[in-house]
Motif scaffolding. Structure first.
Motif, PDB file in Angstrom:
ATOM      1  N   MET A  89       0.833  -1.188   0.000  1.00  0.00           N
ATOM      2  CA  MET A  89       0.000   0.000   0.000  1.00  0.00           C
ATOM      3  C   MET A  89       0.880   1.255   0.000  1.00  0.00           C
ATOM      4  SD  MET A  89      -3.272  -0.440   0.091  1.00  0.00           S
ATOM      5  CE  MET A  89      -4.341  -1.807   0.372  1.00  0.00           C
ATOM      6  N   ASN A  90       0.286   2.305  -0.460  1.00  0.00           N
ATOM      7  CA  ASN A  90       0.963   3.584  -0.494  1.00  0.00           C
ATOM      8  C   ASN A  90      -0.069   4.664  -0.191  1.00  0.00           C
ATOM      9  OD1 ASN A  90      -0.533   3.926  -2.880  1.00  0.00           O
ATOM     10  ND2 ASN A  90       1.034   2.805  -3.985  1.00  0.00           N
ATOM     11  N   LYS A  91       0.283   5.901  -0.422  1.00  0.00           N
ATOM     12  CA  LYS A  91      -0.665   6.955  -0.052  1.00  0.00           C
ATOM     13  C   LYS A  91      -1.909   7.005  -0.935  1.00  0.00           C
ATOM     14  CE  LYS A  91       2.221  10.426  -2.151  1.00  0.00           C
ATOM     15  NZ  LYS A  91       2.976  11.626  -1.916  1.00  0.00           N
ATOM     16  N   THR A  92      -1.905   6.345  -2.080  1.00  0.00           N
ATOM     17  CA  THR A  92      -3.109   6.304  -2.906  1.00  0.00           C
ATOM     18  C   THR A  92      -4.037   5.171  -2.488  1.00  0.00           C
ATOM     19  OG1 THR A  92      -2.153   4.852  -4.581  1.00  0.00           O
ATOM     20  CG2 THR A  92      -1.898   7.226  -4.927  1.00  0.00           C
ATOM     21  N   LYS A  93      -3.572   4.347  -1.563  1.00  0.00           N
ATOM     22  CA  LYS A  93      -4.348   3.203  -1.064  1.00  0.00           C
ATOM     23  C   LYS A  93      -4.618   2.166  -2.154  1.00  0.00           C
ATOM     24  CE  LYS A  93      -5.156   5.165   3.042  1.00  0.00           C
ATOM     25  NZ  LYS A  93      -4.039   6.015   3.242  1.00  0.00           N
ATOM     26  N   GLU A 125      -2.380  -3.829  -8.386  1.00  0.00           N
ATOM     27  CA  GLU A 125      -3.507  -3.283  -9.150  1.00  0.00           C
ATOM     28  C   GLU A 125      -3.147  -2.042  -9.968  1.00  0.00           C
ATOM     29  OE1 GLU A 125      -6.881  -2.696  -6.637  1.00  0.00           O
ATOM     30  OE2 GLU A 125      -6.773  -4.723  -5.844  1.00  0.00           O
ATOM     31  N   LYS A 126      -1.959  -1.512  -9.773  1.00  0.00           N
ATOM     32  CA  LYS A 126      -1.571  -0.310 -10.499  1.00  0.00           C
ATOM     33  C   LYS A 126      -1.280  -0.634 -11.956  1.00  0.00           C
ATOM     34  CE  LYS A 126       0.328   2.314  -6.743  1.00  0.00           C
ATOM     35  NZ  LYS A 126       1.501   3.067  -6.289  1.00  0.00           N
ATOM     36  N   LYS A 127      -1.508   0.330 -12.796  1.00  0.00           N
ATOM     37  CA  LYS A 127      -1.204   0.214 -14.228  1.00  0.00           C
ATOM     38  C   LYS A 127       0.002   1.091 -14.527  1.00  0.00           C
ATOM     39  CE  LYS A 127      -4.874  -2.202 -14.729  1.00  0.00           C
ATOM     40  NZ  LYS A 127      -4.701  -3.554 -14.293  1.00  0.00           N
ATOM     41  N   THR A 128       0.894   0.599 -15.334  1.00  0.00           N
ATOM     42  CA  THR A 128       2.069   1.380 -15.712  1.00  0.00           C
ATOM     43  C   THR A 128       2.013   1.718 -17.188  1.00  0.00           C
ATOM     44  OG1 THR A 128       3.353  -0.594 -16.180  1.00  0.00           O
ATOM     45  CG2 THR A 128       3.502   0.279 -13.959  1.00  0.00           C
ATOM     46  N   PHE A 129       2.617   2.818 -17.527  1.00  0.00           N
ATOM     47  CA  PHE A 129       2.749   3.184 -18.929  1.00  0.00           C
ATOM     48  C   PHE A 129       4.002   4.033 -19.081  1.00  0.00           C
ATOM     49  CE2 PHE A 129       0.246   6.513 -17.013  1.00  0.00           C
ATOM     50  CZ  PHE A 129       0.742   7.677 -17.556  1.00  0.00           C
TER      51      PHE A 129
END
Length: 58
Positions: A1-5, A10-14
């Motif tokens: 987890m980070n500050k965006t919760k 689940e994060k997407k990279t580009f």
């Protein structure tokens, strides 16, 4: 987890390609924020805030 919760999985990279002058301006602004407020602030945080703000406005 980070500050965006958002879990990292689940994060997407580009890839983002910026002209050198744009990158230098962003890096300078991020460094000012890091020095005054938040030592953990990053270029990714800065760009995420810009994108989220633009999406809320539309």
């Amino acid at each position: 987890m980070n500050k965006t919760k958002t879990p990292t999985v689940e994060k997407k990279t580009f890839p983002l390609r910026l002209p050198p002058n744009t990158y230098k301006k962003i890096r300078a602004r991020v460094n000012k924020i890091k020095e005054s407020d938040n030592y953990a602030y990053s270029i990714n945080d800065f760009l995420t805030e810009i994108i989220e703000k633009a999406l809320k406005e539309n």
